[in-house]
Each structure stands twice: as C-alpha cells, then as structure tokens.
Design a protein around this motif. Structure first.
Motif, PDB file in Angstrom:
ATOM      1  N   MET A   1       0.846  -1.207   0.000  1.00 27.83           N
ATOM      2  CA  MET A   1       0.000   0.000   0.000  1.00 27.83           C
ATOM      3  C   MET A   1       0.874   1.246   0.000  1.00 27.83           C
ATOM      4  N   ALA A   2       0.597   2.175  -0.921  1.00 35.74           N
ATOM      5  CA  ALA A   2       1.425   3.370  -1.050  1.00 35.74           C
ATOM      6  C   ALA A   2       1.318   4.236   0.202  1.00 35.74           C
ATOM      7  N   ARG A   3       2.432   4.844   0.587  1.00 36.90           N
ATOM      8  CA  ARG A   3       2.468   5.706   1.765  1.00 36.90           C
ATOM      9  C   ARG A   3       1.817   7.040   1.453  1.00 36.90           C
ATOM     10  N   ARG A   4       0.989   7.546   2.386  1.00 39.37           N
ATOM     11  CA  ARG A   4       0.332   8.841   2.195  1.00 39.37           C
ATOM     12  C   ARG A   4       1.356   9.955   2.345  1.00 39.37           C
ATOM     13  N   ALA A   5       1.332  10.882   1.415  1.00 37.89           N
ATOM     14  CA  ALA A   5       2.323  11.962   1.412  1.00 37.89           C
ATOM     15  C   ALA A   5       1.639  13.312   1.310  1.00 37.89           C
ATOM     16  N   LEU A   6       2.317  14.312   1.857  1.00 38.40           N
ATOM     17  CA  LEU A   6       1.886  15.708   1.727  1.00 38.40           C
ATOM     18  C   LEU A   6       2.950  16.453   0.946  1.00 38.40           C
ATOM     19  N   ILE A   7       2.564  17.055  -0.168  1.00 36.65           N
ATOM     20  CA  ILE A   7       3.482  17.857  -0.968  1.00 36.65           C
ATOM     21  C   ILE A   7       3.491  19.281  -0.419  1.00 36.65           C
ATOM     22  N   LEU A   8       4.680  19.791  -0.115  1.00 40.64           N
ATOM     23  CA  LEU A   8       4.840  21.150   0.391  1.00 40.64           C
ATOM     24  C   LEU A   8       5.610  21.969  -0.643  1.00 40.64           C
ATOM     25  N   VAL A   9       4.925  22.873  -1.323  1.00 40.70           N
ATOM     26  CA  VAL A   9       5.559  23.696  -2.354  1.00 40.70           C
ATOM     27  C   VAL A   9       6.106  24.951  -1.686  1.00 40.70           C
ATOM     28  N   GLU A  10       7.394  24.970  -1.486  1.00 42.43           N
ATOM     29  CA  GLU A  10       8.033  26.030  -0.713  1.00 42.43           C
ATOM     30  C   GLU A  10       7.392  26.076   0.680  1.00 42.43           C
ATOM     31  N   GLY A  11       7.790  27.031   1.493  1.00 45.44           N
ATOM     32  CA  GLY A  11       7.220  27.087   2.831  1.00 45.44           C
ATOM     33  C   GLY A  11       7.738  28.250   3.630  1.00 45.44           C
ATOM     34  N   ALA A  12       8.643  29.034   3.008  1.00 43.02           N
ATOM     35  CA  ALA A  12       9.217  30.194   3.681  1.00 43.02           C
ATOM     36  C   ALA A  12       9.717  29.792   5.069  1.00 43.02           C
ATOM     37  N   SER A  13       9.507  30.645   6.060  1.00 40.44           N
ATOM     38  CA  SER A  13      10.053  30.390   7.393  1.00 40.44           C
ATOM     39  C   SER A  13       9.301  29.305   8.145  1.00 40.44           C
ATOM     40  N   ASN A  14       8.132  28.916   7.650  1.00 43.71           N
ATOM     41  CA  ASN A  14       7.325  27.915   8.351  1.00 43.71           C
ATOM     42  C   ASN A  14       7.526  26.489   7.832  1.00 43.71           C
TER      43      ASN A  14
END
Length: 407
Positions: A1-14
């Motif tokens: 089963m594929a692992r759930r991922a969150l894509i973060l496009v840049e993020g600056a200081s956070n």
C-alpha cells in the motif's frame, strides 16, 4: 500500500513546522523548492527538498505526477504567498482540496486587492497606482505627504518605505526603478496615504478569526517588526469591529479557504485595512497563536489540505509575545550569545538565532533584517511582558562594521 504523502511547495520560514506537523499526522512530507539549500534545517529530520521550478505549473504537475507513482498524495499546500495561487491550480489539477487560485492572484496584486475592497466599502488608506517617477510624484501630491511607496506585488515589507518628503520619495522611487529591487511582476507601484495609529493583525482560518495581535515597528522610514503580542489589548467593541471588518475583506476578495492574516491600523476614524495576506502569518506567528490559544494553525491547515475535519477550538487563553532581534548596523557578526541563559528564564518559550559568528549582516529595511527572536508566554499579560524583557536583556551580540574604502 502506497504511503500517504503531503506535498509542500516552498514554505518560507514555516517549512520546518509544516514538515513536523505532517509527520505527526502520519504523512510523509515532500518539500518542493526552486532552491532546496534554503531548507537546510530539514536535514536533521532526514528530509531533503526536491529541486523544481516552483513558479512553473507544468513543472510542478510533472513532478507531482512522478511522485504519484510511488506515493498516495493526500494533499498539496504551501505557506508561501508567492506560490500559493500556483498551489491552488495544482490542487485543482489533481482534484485535491485547495484555495481558489483566482482569488489568491487578485489578493496578491495589491492594487487589484485595493479596488475590490473599495468596491465593498471597506475603509482603507487613499491610494494610487504608479508606473513611473512622474506617476509617483503626481500621486503623492494628490494624497499629501507622508505617503507609503511600495511594489504592487510583494511580501515581507520588501521595497516598502515611508516617504516623509519629496527627497525621500525621489530616493525610494529611484531605488525601486533603478534595478536594485527584484520585481516579481511588471514594475508597478502603489502610493498610499500613511495611516497613523496602532497596528493590529487578525489571524484567520476559514471564516473564523482565531485571534488579533498587536504589533510594533522599529524606527521609520522602514517597516521592520519589533514586537508582537497575542492577544492585543482591545475592548470587546474594538475586537468585534476588527473581526467584522476581517470577514468583510474575506467576502470582498473571495477568500475563506484556509489561512488569512489581515493587517490594520486603528486611526482617528477607527480601523482601516492596510493589507490582506492570503496565507498563514510568517514565523513565529503560528507559535504565538498556539501558545496563546492552544490552536495549532499549521496542523489545522494541513488537515484542511488533506480533506480532514479541523479543530479550531481554543484550549486556553494566555498571552504570548515575541521580541525580534534587529541590529543597528551592517557588518560582520563577531558573536551572538545568551540564548541558553534567556531560555532558562521562567516564562520564556523559545529563543532562536538566524545568524552565527562570521556571518555578514546587510540590512534591507524589511523582514530579512531580523537576526533572531525571543518568545515569552504566560497566563498573565504583565508576567509575559516582564519575562520577555528579562529574556531579551540576556541576549548579547556584537557586529564589526565593514571596512570603508581606504582602510
């Protein structure tokens, strides 16, 4: 089963906070960045940002499509204003929850934002759009000095300056149009009336005002933050007026999905809107909100991005404040210390330095001038203020000015 991922496009200081929050939610965070080296803080977490042109929608679609072969992409998000509209388009392409890209684009264009707010009857400073030096001079004459001159697109107070007379206006116009300022769009400027009064900022998720903070700046002509306090000392009526005005802004701009922070000045005529930012406030705003109210805005934003129900319930009501460490000169950092002593003070929640010895300091007159901060929190406003000052007093640094020509 594929692992759930969150894509973060840049993020600056956070970015680090998003990575940590995603991991706590059982997601595999995958940062995408045009310059992965800026996120060196992720190395300790075993995370490495993937290099991709984050201003290029097709490039992002290609990279996310490649990642989908390995991961179950649960959501795509960002905390950086400059790419947030692109993120909205990316979410729509992959049928994922996300902000309305058209609304974000209109809001990020400060002139378009002003026009929409004006049409809705939202109180704000007088303003004019200028494309060249003649436009700037004419607009300032119509509005009357002092004025604020700033790029029509930008964030973090970059290129923003208070011009108190014609000489300062000419000087800053020359700077903006002379090739030194980096434009993210065609060179268009806003000339605005300087709204004088106390500064406040409303932190919002969806259509709910989580809290209102007060702020203080260093000496003009620049707008470099000096201190924030959550919550601001306001009467119930004042809080209600700012909250109602915030919701009017959301409606006028078509916002209300995810985070927004709205800046105000309380003038003789009451609160006026300085700027609407369709994003989460930069570091350390999320820390202040969590310390003050027990609401983790980063985690709740991620939940929204992956289609889960969020929880904006306040768990407590404390006071949290931050003092930014800002140097008074350019030069080379000789030393900066006192962080461990400050962190040991009762009530101090966090001490952070952005610089270390041997690093050069060149002030820009914007958020980049900050070399660190100290945060204090407690159930009491006075206790927090006292702890913050005690912590700040233990921080010490020295900067050797750069050699001048001939030395």
């Amino acid at each position: 089963m594929a692992r759930r991922a969150l894509i973060l496009v840049e993020g600056a200081s956070n970015m680090l906070r998003y990575v940590q929050a995603a991991s706590r939610l059982g997601l595999h965070p995958i940062p995408l960045s045009a310059d992965p080296t800026q996120y060196h803080c992720l190395a300790a977490k075993g995370i490495e940002a993937i290099r991709v042109d984050t201003d290029n929608l097709d490039a992002l679609i290609g990279e996310c499509s490649r990642l989908r072969a390995t991961y179950d992409i649960a959501g795509i998000t960002s905390a950086q204003e400059s790419v947030y509209a692109t993120v909205g388009k990316l979410c729509r392409h992959f049928d994922l929850p996300g902000p309305n890209p058209a609304s974000i684009e209109r809001c990020c264009d400060k002139f378009a934002q002003r026009q929409l707010l004006a049409e809705a009857g939202v109180p704000m400073p007088a303003y004019r759009l200028a494309a060249d030096a003649k436009d700037v001079e004419r607009s300032a004459a119509e509005i009357g000095m002092p004025v604020v001159l700033k790029p029509a697109v930008g964030a973090g107070s970059c290129g923003v300056r208070l011009c108190r007379n014609v000489d300062e206006l000419t000087e800053h116009t020359t700077y903006l149009l002379g090739g030194k300022h980096i434009w993210r769009s065609s060179p268009r400027m806003l000339v605005e009336e300087f709204a004088q009064g106390s500064y406040y900022c409303a932190d919002i998720m969806g259509h709910e005002v989580i809290g209102i903070q007060s702020g203080d700046f260093g000496r003009p002509p620049h707008f470099v933050y000096r201190e924030f306090t959550h919550p601001a000392l306001l009467t119930d009526d004042e809080q209600e007026r700012i909250a109602d005005l915030s919701l009017s802004c959301l409606q006028a701009l078509g916002l209300g999905w995810g985070p927004t922070c709205i800046e105000f000045r309380w003038t003789e005529l009451g609160p006026v809107v300085i700027e609407v930012n369709p994003r989460l406030g930069g570091e350390p705003t999320p820390q202040l909100v969590e310390l003050a109210y027990g609401v983790d805005l980063v985690t709740e934003h991620i939940k929204l991005a992956i289609g889960e129900e969020w929880n904006l319930h306040r768990r407590h009501s404390h006071t949290a404040a931050v003092r930014f460490l800002v140097p008074d000169r350019d030069g080379t950092v000789d030393r900066i210390d006192g962080d461990s002593q400050a962190a040991a003070v009762s009530g101090i929640a966090e001490v952070k330095f952005y610089v270390e010895p041997k690093m050069p300091i060149v002030r820009k007159g914007d958020y980049r001038d900050c070399i660190g901060y100290v945060i204090a929190a407690s159930p009491d406003f006075i206790e927090t203020a006292v702890a913050l000052q005690r912590g700040v007093d233990l921080i010490d640094w020295s900067i050797t000015p750069f050699p001048t020509l001939g030395e």
